[in-house]
Design a protein around this motif. Sequence first.
Motif, PDB file in Angstrom:
ATOM      1  N   ILE A 157       0.870  -1.185   0.000  1.00  0.00           N
ATOM      2  CA  ILE A 157       0.000   0.000   0.000  1.00  0.00           C
ATOM      3  C   ILE A 157       0.901   1.227   0.000  1.00  0.00           C
ATOM      4  CG2 ILE A 157      -1.790   1.254   1.279  1.00  0.00           C
ATOM      5  CD1 ILE A 157      -2.386  -1.610   2.574  1.00  0.00           C
ATOM      6  N   GLU A 158       0.685   2.103  -0.980  1.00  0.00           N
ATOM      7  CA  GLU A 158       1.573   3.261  -1.149  1.00  0.00           C
ATOM      8  C   GLU A 158       0.833   4.556  -0.803  1.00  0.00           C
ATOM      9  OE1 GLU A 158       4.604   1.973  -4.537  1.00  0.00           O
ATOM     10  OE2 GLU A 158       2.603   2.341  -5.308  1.00  0.00           O
ATOM     11  N   ILE A 159       1.445   5.303   0.098  1.00  0.00           N
ATOM     12  CA  ILE A 159       0.795   6.520   0.604  1.00  0.00           C
ATOM     13  C   ILE A 159       1.765   7.693   0.450  1.00  0.00           C
ATOM     14  CG2 ILE A 159      -0.310   7.571   2.621  1.00  0.00           C
ATOM     15  CD1 ILE A 159      -0.234   4.463   3.684  1.00  0.00           C
ATOM     16  N   ARG A 160       1.314   8.740  -0.217  1.00  0.00           N
ATOM     17  CA  ARG A 160       2.168   9.924  -0.379  1.00  0.00           C
ATOM     18  C   ARG A 160       1.633  11.048   0.501  1.00  0.00           C
ATOM     19  NH1 ARG A 160       2.506  11.006  -6.244  1.00  0.00           N
ATOM     20  NH2 ARG A 160       0.689  12.324  -5.895  1.00  0.00           N
ATOM     21  N   TRP A 161       2.516  11.677   1.244  1.00  0.00           N
ATOM     22  CA  TRP A 161       2.145  12.741   2.181  1.00  0.00           C
ATOM     23  C   TRP A 161       2.658  14.070   1.648  1.00  0.00           C
ATOM     24  CZ3 TRP A 161       0.039  11.433   7.199  1.00  0.00           C
ATOM     25  CH2 TRP A 161      -0.105  10.043   7.385  1.00  0.00           C
ATOM     26  N   HIS A 162       1.741  15.033   1.502  1.00  0.00           N
ATOM     27  CA  HIS A 162       2.135  16.370   1.043  1.00  0.00           C
ATOM     28  C   HIS A 162       2.011  17.370   2.190  1.00  0.00           C
ATOM     29  CE1 HIS A 162       2.313  15.589  -3.325  1.00  0.00           C
ATOM     30  NE2 HIS A 162       1.406  14.672  -3.067  1.00  0.00           N
ATOM     31  N   GLY A 163       3.057  18.131   2.399  1.00  0.00           N
ATOM     32  CA  GLY A 163       2.998  19.179   3.420  1.00  0.00           C
ATOM     33  C   GLY A 163       3.928  20.304   3.019  1.00  0.00           C
ATOM     34  N   ARG A 164       4.240  21.127   4.009  1.00  0.00           N
ATOM     35  CA  ARG A 164       5.224  22.177   3.776  1.00  0.00           C
ATOM     36  C   ARG A 164       6.390  21.942   4.712  1.00  0.00           C
ATOM     37  NH1 ARG A 164       3.180  26.164   0.635  1.00  0.00           N
ATOM     38  NH2 ARG A 164       0.920  26.301   0.506  1.00  0.00           N
ATOM     39  N   GLY A 165       7.571  22.371   4.297  1.00  0.00           N
ATOM     40  CA  GLY A 165       8.745  22.208   5.153  1.00  0.00           C
ATOM     41  C   GLY A 165       8.463  22.764   6.537  1.00  0.00           C
ATOM     42  N   ASN A 213       0.140  18.009  12.267  1.00  0.00           N
ATOM     43  CA  ASN A 213       0.658  16.704  11.835  1.00  0.00           C
ATOM     44  C   ASN A 213       0.188  15.534  12.701  1.00  0.00           C
ATOM     45  OD1 ASN A 213       2.293  17.566  13.960  1.00  0.00           O
ATOM     46  ND2 ASN A 213       4.080  16.460  13.206  1.00  0.00           N
ATOM     47  N   THR A 214      -0.396  15.831  13.873  1.00  0.00           N
ATOM     48  CA  THR A 214      -0.974  14.721  14.643  1.00  0.00           C
ATOM     49  C   THR A 214      -2.455  14.571  14.314  1.00  0.00           C
ATOM     50  OG1 THR A 214      -0.992  16.299  16.484  1.00  0.00           O
ATOM     51  CG2 THR A 214       0.677  14.589  16.527  1.00  0.00           C
ATOM     52  N   GLY A 215      -3.144  15.701  14.168  1.00  0.00           N
ATOM     53  CA  GLY A 215      -4.560  15.630  13.794  1.00  0.00           C
ATOM     54  C   GLY A 215      -4.763  14.874  12.491  1.00  0.00           C
ATOM     55  N   ILE A 216      -3.916  15.147  11.526  1.00  0.00           N
ATOM     56  CA  ILE A 216      -4.087  14.530  10.196  1.00  0.00           C
ATOM     57  C   ILE A 216      -3.999  13.003  10.287  1.00  0.00           C
ATOM     58  CG2 ILE A 216      -1.658  14.560   9.438  1.00  0.00           C
ATOM     59  CD1 ILE A 216      -4.599  15.643   7.214  1.00  0.00           C
ATOM     60  N   ILE A 217      -3.278  12.506  11.288  1.00  0.00           N
ATOM     61  CA  ILE A 217      -3.168  11.057  11.460  1.00  0.00           C
ATOM     62  C   ILE A 217      -4.541  10.457  11.785  1.00  0.00           C
ATOM     63  CG2 ILE A 217      -2.192   9.242  12.951  1.00  0.00           C
ATOM     64  CD1 ILE A 217       0.336  10.991  13.196  1.00  0.00           C
ATOM     65  N   GLY A 218      -5.327  11.215  12.570  1.00  0.00           N
ATOM     66  CA  GLY A 218      -6.685  10.764  12.864  1.00  0.00           C
ATOM     67  C   GLY A 218      -7.529  10.696  11.607  1.00  0.00           C
ATOM     68  N   ALA A 219      -7.385  11.711  10.752  1.00  0.00           N
ATOM     69  CA  ALA A 219      -8.132  11.724   9.494  1.00  0.00           C
ATOM     70  C   ALA A 219      -7.723  10.543   8.620  1.00  0.00           C
ATOM     71  CB  ALA A 219      -7.884  13.048   8.764  1.00  0.00           C
ATOM     72  N   PHE A 220      -6.434  10.281   8.594  1.00  0.00           N
ATOM     73  CA  PHE A 220      -5.923   9.145   7.815  1.00  0.00           C
ATOM     74  C   PHE A 220      -6.534   7.833   8.319  1.00  0.00           C
ATOM     75  CE2 PHE A 220      -3.003   5.562   7.777  1.00  0.00           C
ATOM     76  CZ  PHE A 220      -2.730   5.435   6.423  1.00  0.00           C
ATOM     77  N   MET A 272       6.201  21.496   8.676  1.00  0.00           N
ATOM     78  CA  MET A 272       4.859  21.118   9.158  1.00  0.00           C
ATOM     79  C   MET A 272       4.835  19.798   9.898  1.00  0.00           C
ATOM     80  SD  MET A 272       1.975  21.748   6.306  1.00  0.00           S
ATOM     81  CE  MET A 272       0.502  22.416   7.012  1.00  0.00           C
ATOM     82  N   GLY A 273       5.842  18.983   9.633  1.00  0.00           N
ATOM     83  CA  GLY A 273       5.894  17.693  10.323  1.00  0.00           C
ATOM     84  C   GLY A 273       5.267  16.542   9.556  1.00  0.00           C
ATOM     85  N   ALA A 274       5.222  16.660   8.233  1.00  0.00           N
ATOM     86  CA  ALA A 274       4.660  15.566   7.421  1.00  0.00           C
ATOM     87  C   ALA A 274       5.476  14.289   7.607  1.00  0.00           C
ATOM     88  CB  ALA A 274       4.626  15.967   5.939  1.00  0.00           C
ATOM     89  N   ILE A 275       6.788  14.468   7.759  1.00  0.00           N
ATOM     90  CA  ILE A 275       7.657  13.302   7.910  1.00  0.00           C
ATOM     91  C   ILE A 275       7.356  12.601   9.243  1.00  0.00           C
ATOM     92  CG2 ILE A 275      10.062  12.635   8.349  1.00  0.00           C
ATOM     93  CD1 ILE A 275      10.844  14.617   6.120  1.00  0.00           C
ATOM     94  N   THR A 276       7.183  13.395  10.290  1.00  0.00           N
ATOM     95  CA  THR A 276       6.847  12.793  11.589  1.00  0.00           C
ATOM     96  C   THR A 276       5.510  12.068  11.505  1.00  0.00           C
ATOM     97  OG1 THR A 276       8.026  14.582  12.681  1.00  0.00           O
ATOM     98  CG2 THR A 276       6.533  13.295  14.046  1.00  0.00           C
ATOM     99  N   GLY A 322       8.269  26.078   4.777  1.00  0.00           N
ATOM    100  CA  GLY A 322       7.187  26.673   4.002  1.00  0.00           C
ATOM    101  C   GLY A 322       7.056  26.150   2.582  1.00  0.00           C
ATOM    102  N   ALA A 323       8.118  25.560   2.048  1.00  0.00           N
ATOM    103  CA  ALA A 323       8.048  25.071   0.670  1.00  0.00           C
ATOM    104  C   ALA A 323       7.330  23.722   0.629  1.00  0.00           C
ATOM    105  CB  ALA A 323       9.447  24.923   0.090  1.00  0.00           C
ATOM    106  N   PRO A 324       6.600  23.447  -0.451  1.00  0.00           N
ATOM    107  CA  PRO A 324       5.919  22.149  -0.530  1.00  0.00           C
ATOM    108  C   PRO A 324       6.940  21.002  -0.504  1.00  0.00           C
ATOM    109  CG  PRO A 324       5.097  23.644  -2.222  1.00  0.00           C
ATOM    110  CD  PRO A 324       6.313  24.290  -1.622  1.00  0.00           C
ATOM    111  N   VAL A 325       6.670  20.002   0.319  1.00  0.00           N
ATOM    112  CA  VAL A 325       7.520  18.808   0.373  1.00  0.00           C
ATOM    113  C   VAL A 325       6.598  17.596   0.373  1.00  0.00           C
ATOM    114  CG1 VAL A 325       9.415  19.880   1.679  1.00  0.00           C
ATOM    115  CG2 VAL A 325       7.531  18.823   2.916  1.00  0.00           C
ATOM    116  N   HIS A 326       7.162  16.449   0.026  1.00  0.00           N
ATOM    117  CA  HIS A 326       6.351  15.245   0.205  1.00  0.00           C
ATOM    118  C   HIS A 326       7.212  14.084   0.665  1.00  0.00           C
ATOM    119  CE1 HIS A 326       7.489  14.809  -4.093  1.00  0.00           C
ATOM    120  NE2 HIS A 326       7.532  13.540  -3.802  1.00  0.00           N
ATOM    121  N   THR A 327       6.554  13.110   1.204  1.00  0.00           N
ATOM    122  CA  THR A 327       7.259  11.934   1.702  1.00  0.00           C
ATOM    123  C   THR A 327       6.468  10.694   1.329  1.00  0.00           C
ATOM    124  OG1 THR A 327       8.247  10.924   3.671  1.00  0.00           O
ATOM    125  CG2 THR A 327       6.187  12.076   4.003  1.00  0.00           C
TER     126      THR A 327
END
Lengths: 186, 409
Positions: free
Chosen positions: A6-14, A136-143, A16-20, A49-54
């Motif tokens: 299962i492949e999941i791509r996370w988009h955030g900004r530098g 970045n913790t709230g979004i985990i609940g949404a996921f 924001m804690g997308a990696i965490t 602030g720049a768009p990043v993804h993981t």
Amino acid sequence: MSSDIIEIRWHGRGGMGAITAAKLVAEGAFLSGYGGAIMAPTFGTERRGAPVHTSLKISKEKINDLSPIETPDIVVVLDHMIMSEVDVTAGLKPGGMVVLNTPKSLEKSKINGYRVAVAHVNEIALESGLRKGIVNTGIIGAFAKATGLVDIDVLSDCIEREFAGKRAKENAAAAKTTYERTQVEE
Amino acid sequence: MNVIDSGNVAAATAVKLAKADVIAAYPITPQTPLTEKLSQMIDEGEMDAEYVAVESEHSALAVCIGAASAGVRAFTATSANGLLYMSEQVHWAAGARLPLVMCVVNRGVGAPWTVWNDHQDSISQRDAGWIQIYVKDHQEIMDTTIKAFRLAEEVSIPVMVCYDGYYLSHTYMPYDVPEQEKVDQFLPPYHYKHTLTPEAPENLNSVTMPDTRKDIRGDAAPCYMDIRYNLHDEMIQSIEKFEAIDSAFQEIFERGGNPVVTPYRMDDAEHVVVAMGTLANQFKVVIDRIREESGIKVGVLAINLYRPFPIDYIIKALEGRKGVVVYEKALSYGNQGALFGDVKSALYPCEKRPVIQNHIIGLGGREIKTDTLYETLIASCRKADENSGITDTPNWVGLQTVEPTAAER
């Protein structure tokens, strides 16, 4: 790509804690019996602030292919404004899931050809006692709500451990409340 | 204990478990988080060691050389131009036979600058007299780094543990962290028989003459060429030592095996891919698909121990196969892939020599798509089957703005 990954791509900004967030889901998945969990950030141009993804890949078996995700099953977006800068659905499999942090309703967030789940994570995080902009913790609940891949209680435990001494309860509460309030397209 | 963390943290944890006494390092991407983690663990009292902050990689290794000469276990880590900046000390450490361990977090070499992965940095140091081991995942980073200290100390030769920048250094995946008690059981404390102390002064690594002469006791002392022969000879013997160390590791930790080369689906393979590092693991996925979809019998041979080069293992694994395809992330400019040249040379004495081809891939982090590996490997197998169109020049996979000129050798 092997269909049992299962492949999941996370988009955030530098910053924001997308990696965490992706790492916590990797931990939760691993604890839930996914023996293969690989989280690989994309590198090189991280600026606040720049768009990043993981990339996060999870599988019941060990994962040997560390190449970047090209055709994700799920996309998680930590800031809906990114969608005006980045094509977050690039390569997303038809019918794939988009998990969005947005103040907009589910009706107004629909994307043709994909399933969408929305939550106003910024608002919930503030209510939960976190500083402004900590999503970045709230979004985990949404996921968790949108995908059902990993139990919210397992994820909540992972969050408490990760943020020990750093508003652990508030971060876990943000995830749980977001889980409850996430609206998922049928 | 199972954890999910980055490869750099796995390496730092291994160094902590190995109870290194002195860490001296200079930060360089993508190695930086490894040394940051070590300095943090020392600062927080989690690790009992001295962290020596230095002004360059040359000094970092010089500090380690001094520490090991004074009888303590020392560790450093670097990448790319940092490794090259310490190159003079790299050669010195090997000649001085000091059992250092260094993680090389593989990154392409500038100019032009790149922070991304290939193997040119450590490959450029292959002739320095260090043992070089290339690992494929976090568990191997952890286990190999621990084994590396024992190997280095048993054979008095320094060891580089090379792992792919970003693919492993910054990627999170699960691995087991061994218990300290078991690591202590596996890895005895460092003892250096020439430890420098004021009580027992010694003169080490002073000028040697071209020819032998008597030492102060009147015995014939080895001179430069003899000393260098010993390094070469004992390096080759270290292959067996590495096997034995891996067996000892397996007994305690119940994992390991195939420390020198790792075969995958080799039993009936007519064609074999040879690769190092994460690329070899990626090929497992590729050849599973090729076997299923096209029926070509192909296997993978991962080279873990690159120096000393395991010639006997290569011959045993590859003699009599139809084709061998070497994919690598480095080359000897103006010639061909370094690994390709090594494999070809190992196979030269064989009666049944396979057709051998070379692909250069992923330099400076150029994306290595699994589909690209799939397509190029099938094409290479077909060429080998027909034994036509084979050239001795490397094929550059994934060029974007230049066309390779036709191979005319």
